[in-house]
Design a protein around this motif. Sequence first.
Motif, PDB file in Angstrom:
ATOM      1  N   TRP A 284     -24.357 -16.347 -14.450  1.00  0.00           N
ATOM      2  CA  TRP A 284     -25.173 -15.421 -15.232  1.00  0.00           C
ATOM      3  C   TRP A 284     -24.986 -15.637 -16.733  1.00  0.00           C
ATOM      4  O   TRP A 284     -25.913 -15.434 -17.517  1.00  0.00           O
ATOM      5  CB  TRP A 284     -24.839 -13.975 -14.851  1.00  0.00           C
ATOM      6  CG  TRP A 284     -25.572 -13.527 -13.626  1.00  0.00           C
ATOM      7  CD1 TRP A 284     -25.099 -13.405 -12.375  1.00  0.00           C
ATOM      8  CD2 TRP A 284     -26.951 -13.183 -13.587  1.00  0.00           C
ATOM      9  NE1 TRP A 284     -26.079 -13.000 -11.511  1.00  0.00           N
ATOM     10  CE2 TRP A 284     -27.247 -12.844 -12.237  1.00  0.00           C
ATOM     11  CE3 TRP A 284     -27.990 -13.119 -14.529  1.00  0.00           C
ATOM     12  CZ2 TRP A 284     -28.512 -12.460 -11.814  1.00  0.00           C
ATOM     13  CZ3 TRP A 284     -29.250 -12.729 -14.112  1.00  0.00           C
ATOM     14  CH2 TRP A 284     -29.500 -12.416 -12.758  1.00  0.00           C
ATOM     15  N   LEU A 288     -28.137 -16.154 -19.060  1.00  0.00           N
ATOM     16  CA  LEU A 288     -28.443 -15.251 -20.179  1.00  0.00           C
ATOM     17  C   LEU A 288     -28.570 -15.982 -21.504  1.00  0.00           C
ATOM     18  O   LEU A 288     -28.999 -15.399 -22.499  1.00  0.00           O
ATOM     19  CB  LEU A 288     -27.373 -14.164 -20.277  1.00  0.00           C
ATOM     20  CG  LEU A 288     -27.290 -13.192 -19.087  1.00  0.00           C
ATOM     21  CD1 LEU A 288     -26.177 -12.180 -19.295  1.00  0.00           C
ATOM     22  CD2 LEU A 288     -28.629 -12.469 -18.896  1.00  0.00           C
ATOM     23  N   GLN A 289     -28.170 -17.239 -21.560  1.00  0.00           N
ATOM     24  CA  GLN A 289     -28.315 -18.007 -22.796  1.00  0.00           C
ATOM     25  C   GLN A 289     -29.745 -18.497 -23.028  1.00  0.00           C
ATOM     26  O   GLN A 289     -30.067 -19.037 -24.085  1.00  0.00           O
ATOM     27  CB  GLN A 289     -27.353 -19.205 -22.769  1.00  0.00           C
ATOM     28  CG  GLN A 289     -25.893 -18.820 -22.819  1.00  0.00           C
ATOM     29  CD  GLN A 289     -24.984 -20.025 -22.748  1.00  0.00           C
ATOM     30  OE1 GLN A 289     -25.425 -21.153 -23.012  1.00  0.00           O
ATOM     31  NE2 GLN A 289     -23.721 -19.798 -22.399  1.00  0.00           N
ATOM     32  N   ILE A 293     -35.562 -15.258 -21.634  1.00  0.00           N
ATOM     33  CA  ILE A 293     -35.169 -14.413 -20.505  1.00  0.00           C
ATOM     34  C   ILE A 293     -35.802 -13.039 -20.638  1.00  0.00           C
ATOM     35  O   ILE A 293     -35.906 -12.478 -21.744  1.00  0.00           O
ATOM     36  CB  ILE A 293     -33.631 -14.309 -20.421  1.00  0.00           C
ATOM     37  CG1 ILE A 293     -33.226 -13.652 -19.104  1.00  0.00           C
ATOM     38  CG2 ILE A 293     -33.048 -13.561 -21.607  1.00  0.00           C
ATOM     39  CD1 ILE A 293     -31.741 -13.706 -18.829  1.00  0.00           C
ATOM     40  N   PRO A 295     -36.192  -8.953 -20.222  1.00  0.00           N
ATOM     41  CA  PRO A 295     -35.235  -7.853 -20.409  1.00  0.00           C
ATOM     42  C   PRO A 295     -34.649  -7.344 -19.096  1.00  0.00           C
ATOM     43  O   PRO A 295     -33.448  -7.019 -19.023  1.00  0.00           O
ATOM     44  CB  PRO A 295     -36.071  -6.775 -21.101  1.00  0.00           C
ATOM     45  CG  PRO A 295     -37.159  -7.533 -21.790  1.00  0.00           C
ATOM     46  CD  PRO A 295     -37.479  -8.694 -20.917  1.00  0.00           C
ATOM     47  N   MET A 298     -32.068  -9.681 -17.975  1.00  0.00           N
ATOM     48  CA  MET A 298     -30.912  -9.512 -18.855  1.00  0.00           C
ATOM     49  C   MET A 298     -30.057  -8.336 -18.406  1.00  0.00           C
ATOM     50  O   MET A 298     -28.827  -8.445 -18.310  1.00  0.00           O
ATOM     51  CB  MET A 298     -31.391  -9.314 -20.296  1.00  0.00           C
ATOM     52  CG  MET A 298     -30.285  -8.970 -21.281  1.00  0.00           C
ATOM     53  SD  MET A 298     -29.267 -10.359 -21.739  1.00  0.00           S
ATOM     54  CE  MET A 298     -30.392 -11.233 -22.830  1.00  0.00           C
ATOM     55  N   ASP A 299     -30.706  -7.186 -18.118  1.00  0.00           N
ATOM     56  CA  ASP A 299     -29.968  -6.003 -17.667  1.00  0.00           C
ATOM     57  C   ASP A 299     -29.257  -6.268 -16.345  1.00  0.00           C
ATOM     58  O   ASP A 299     -28.097  -5.886 -16.157  1.00  0.00           O
ATOM     59  CB  ASP A 299     -30.926  -4.815 -17.535  1.00  0.00           C
ATOM     60  CG  ASP A 299     -31.464  -4.351 -18.881  1.00  0.00           C
ATOM     61  OD1 ASP A 299     -30.802  -4.675 -19.898  1.00  0.00           O
ATOM     62  OD2 ASP A 299     -32.509  -3.683 -18.904  1.00  0.00           O
ATOM     63  N   LEU A 302     -26.210  -8.587 -16.935  1.00  0.00           N
ATOM     64  CA  LEU A 302     -25.081  -7.909 -17.591  1.00  0.00           C
ATOM     65  C   LEU A 302     -24.362  -6.960 -16.627  1.00  0.00           C
ATOM     66  O   LEU A 302     -23.129  -6.833 -16.644  1.00  0.00           O
ATOM     67  CB  LEU A 302     -25.585  -7.145 -18.821  1.00  0.00           C
ATOM     68  CG  LEU A 302     -26.059  -8.020 -19.994  1.00  0.00           C
ATOM     69  CD1 LEU A 302     -26.648  -7.137 -21.092  1.00  0.00           C
ATOM     70  CD2 LEU A 302     -24.909  -8.858 -20.527  1.00  0.00           C
TER      71      LEU A 302
END
Length: 487
Positions: A284, A288-289, A293, A295, A298-299, A302
Amino acid sequence: MEEKRRIIPEQLHNLTFDRVKDTIGLRIMGLVLAVVFFGTVIFEIFYVRSLYDYYYDNMSGSLTTQARYNEELFYSYVSDEDLNKVVLENKNQFFRGNAMQVQLLNNDGTVLYDSAGSNLPGSTLVTEDVQNAQENRAGTVVGTASYSNEHVMSLSYPLRSPENQVGIIRLTTSLAEVDELIRERILLSLAFSAFVLLLSGLWSYLITRSIVKPIRALTGVANRLSDGQYTERADESSQGEIGELARTMNLMSDNIAQKEKLKNEFISSVSHELRTPLTSIKGWAVTLQNDNIKPEIMDEGLKIIEKESERLGTMVEELLDFSRFSTGRLSLNKVSFDLVEMANRLLRQMTPRANEKDVHLNYSYSEKTVVVVADEDRIKQVLINVLDNAIKFTDSGGTIYLEIQTAPGWVTVTVTDTGIGISEDEIQFVTEKFWKGSSSQSHSGLGLSISEEIAKAHGGSLKIKSRLGTGTSVSLLLPMPEQKEDV
């Protein structure tokens, strides 16, 4: 590296056994032979001394008997005549029956007559036996004959007249036959002593062998254990200290094997458990880089990273606890607290997670307040672990029931769920370290093992009952402080 490891135990074995053989074996043989040798020497000295005393005393007794007989003849027949006249007039038939050398001396020790025809007549004898006879008592001396180099015994005895002592009769006999008899006895005793020494040497060798042989076997087992062959067993059939050492060594090898197995399981489990969350976190992190991506992704990423990080933290704590229990370094910080209040806090803490799985949490307390003296954080750790397992293995719509019951001197906290349960074959292993069972939801396999150790450290216990497909019940038993009665 393997070749070096193979050579060192062999060198160690040879060095160790040679040292054992050279010390224990030689010490035992040397000690036995030294004791027997010195005992034999003392016996020989005593025996030889006794032989000489016995035979020489007998010879002295025979001479004394003969001298008394001659003295009585002298006293009875010629004691009224001068001793010189007796010799000159050949009135000496009273001693002619003697087969030994006979000498007649006056009171000054001057030799008047010698039956051996020596050149002593006219000379004065100052030997110890003559001096004793001059003092009116018998005297004996052992020495060399005046007429040869023969070993002889001489006895001087006073000759008396009715009024006083008039002279001395001195009898001398050869000790050749007696000495020969003594030598035969000594040679016989020396032969017997040599046989005893030989027998003792053989006996000490057999004893040494009976001791060194099992020690050699134990040394071989120890060397093989040092080479990692933990299945090796020592022979426990020997009696005494050797057998006890063998049993201790087997116990040691069992403990080593158990520790080795635990270490391997630990490494295998930790490497596997750490790899899974680390792989997820790394995956991940790479995802995420990406600049494009979304949102929502992304959530999600994380949250997964956070969840896996918490999982890694929990694993690290469990491993630290496992290390403390394994090395006996766990210390408890006991305080007095309300177990009911703690249970209520934990239920509130676990409610959001239970709601996520649609699992109902119920509780029942026999008393509103249950005070215990224990390590609050450790007891909380046990209950969290048990409740977490109950939620994890209970399907949607299931129920978890927490109950606190008190009895004289004890309090029992029981967590019962309607989850998947544990089979009869697996329930006996659930508290084993690193045991995960057949469920895919199991993690490090340390939670219940650590919980059981915490319960034991408090003087209590952890009991688990379960039936496959029905549910599981986990009970924590803790001692309660004695209640003081109001005066």
